[in-house]
Motif scaffolding. Structure first.
Motif, short mmCIF file in Angstrom:
data_model
loop_
_atom_site.label_atom_id
_atom_site.label_comp_id
_atom_site.label_asym_id
_atom_site.label_seq_id
_atom_site.Cartn_x
_atom_site.Cartn_y
_atom_site.Cartn_z
N HIS A 33 9.18 22.06 49.61
CA HIS A 33 9.71 22.29 51.25
C HIS A 33 10.89 23.37 51.19
CE1 HIS A 33 9.42 18.96 52.34
NE2 HIS A 33 9.94 18.09 51.73
N ASP A 34 10.36 25.45 51.26
CA ASP A 34 10.34 26.48 50.59
C ASP A 34 12.14 26.16 49.80
OD1 ASP A 34 8.83 27.60 52.22
OD2 ASP A 34 9.94 27.35 54.10
N ARG A 35 12.52 25.15 49.20
CA ARG A 35 13.93 25.20 48.41
C ARG A 35 13.54 25.36 46.89
NH1 ARG A 35 17.53 26.29 51.47
NH2 ARG A 35 19.03 26.07 50.33
N VAL A 36 14.23 25.86 45.71
CA VAL A 36 13.85 25.65 44.39
C VAL A 36 15.55 25.19 43.85
CG1 VAL A 36 13.92 28.00 42.83
CG2 VAL A 36 13.63 28.25 45.52
N ILE A 37 14.95 24.26 43.13
CA ILE A 37 15.35 23.15 42.62
C ILE A 37 15.59 22.98 41.46
CG2 ILE A 37 16.13 20.39 43.05
CD1 ILE A 37 15.37 20.67 46.06
N VAL A 38 16.16 23.53 40.75
CA VAL A 38 15.70 23.39 38.94
C VAL A 38 16.69 21.95 38.31
CG1 VAL A 38 16.07 24.86 36.89
CG2 VAL A 38 15.78 25.41 39.59
N ASN A 39 16.32 20.96 37.91
CA ASN A 39 17.12 20.16 36.82
C ASN A 39 18.69 19.31 38.26
OD1 ASN A 39 15.87 20.59 35.35
ND2 ASN A 39 17.26 21.97 33.80
N GLY A 40 17.38 19.96 39.46
CA GLY A 40 18.18 18.64 41.10
C GLY A 40 19.37 19.21 41.39
N GLU A 41 19.52 21.29 41.04
CA GLU A 41 20.41 21.60 42.16
C GLU A 41 20.09 22.85 42.70
OE1 GLU A 41 22.51 23.50 38.78
OE2 GLU A 41 24.25 25.25 39.89
N ASP A 42 19.86 22.69 44.12
CA ASP A 42 19.93 23.39 45.07
C ASP A 42 19.80 24.52 44.53
OD1 ASP A 42 18.60 24.58 46.95
OD2 ASP A 42 19.03 22.98 48.49
N LEU A 43 19.40 25.95 43.75
CA LEU A 43 19.64 27.40 43.53
C LEU A 43 19.19 28.36 44.86
CD1 LEU A 43 18.63 27.66 39.86
CD2 LEU A 43 20.84 26.82 41.00
#
Ligand code: DC
Length: 226
Positions: A72-82
């Motif tokens: 969905h166009d999001r960059v989520i790394v280890n659960g955190e939306d960056l």
């Protein structure tokens, strides 16, 4: 099925990849966003990407601990939306710099393959057709003159009410091209079997039509009558 779109900064690949993925019903993998996230996380961990010699073991350990979710166009790394930290003018050169580190590219490329193994994807970046997915079914290479790319960037900034200097933008674009094209590892290059598209005088819709046509041709050859 994997479709790769590689190209330089400002070649229009991100917008085209987005539109193509939507039209095909594929998911989109924006790998530049992953390098931006990696750069952001190094800075946040207090690691200077420009320091020499660099702390390669620490960088490798940090990046190898990351699990990306790019839906969905999001960059989520280890659960955190960056996402909101990544698409700034400052993060482009940082991403380009950290993308020259082998200890960072190797785990990120493994993440890209893991993510794209989950279904049909349009994967965009610099090395998707050459290195990450050499067996992708359809590959594209997009480019445009540096002047056209600077003008596009100027237009985008002006539309947001920001002031920018065309010559400065041109110099930034040339510096990024230089770094992305001349690094020894996975440099920006056209895969021999990629379809080359010069977007300099094309609208986004015209580019997307060309991409769509090529994928359609591939599919009708792969599945005659289908
Ligand atoms: O596409 P972008 O401008 O968001 O990418 C930022 C930087 O990340 C780019 O200058 C080089 C690096 N990159 C890379 O090395 N390999 C990729 N597949 C994608 C991006």
């Amino acid at each position: 099925m994997i479709v790769t779109i590689d190209g330089s900064a400002g070649s229009g690949k991100t917008a085209a990849a987005h539109a193509l993925a939507e039209r095909l019903g594929f998911r989109l993998l924006n790998t530049g966003a992953m390098y931006r996230a990696a750069g952001f996380l190094l800075l946040r961990a207090g690691i200077d990407p420009y320091a020499e010699p660099r702390v390669a073991a620490r960088i490798g350990a940090l990046i190898s601990s990351l699990r990306f979710d790019m839906t969905h166009d999001r960059v989520i790394v280890n659960g955190e939306d960056l996402t909101d930290h990544l698409f700034t003018a400052a993060m482009g050169p940082v991403a380009s710099r950290v993308a020259t580190f082998p200890e960072l590219r190797t785990p990120l490329k493994a993440e890209q393959r893991r993510i794209a193994s989950a279904g049909d994807f349009v994967c965009e970046g610099r090395d998707q057709g050459t290195s990450v997915f050499p067996h992708a079914e359809v590959k594209f290479f997009l480019h445009a003159s540096a002047e056209v790319r600077a003008d596009r960037r100027l237009g985008q900034l002006r539309a947001k009410g920001e002031v920018a200097d065309r010559e400065e933008l041109l110099a930034q674009i040339r510096a990024r091209d230089e770094q992305d094209t001349n690094r020894p590892l996975d440099p920006l290059a056209k895969a021999p079997d990629a379809i080359d598209i010069d977007t300099s005088s094309l609208t986004l819709d015209a580019v997307v039509d060309q991409l769509w046509d090529a994928v359609r041709r591939y599919r009708s050859k792969a599945r005659p009558g289908g």
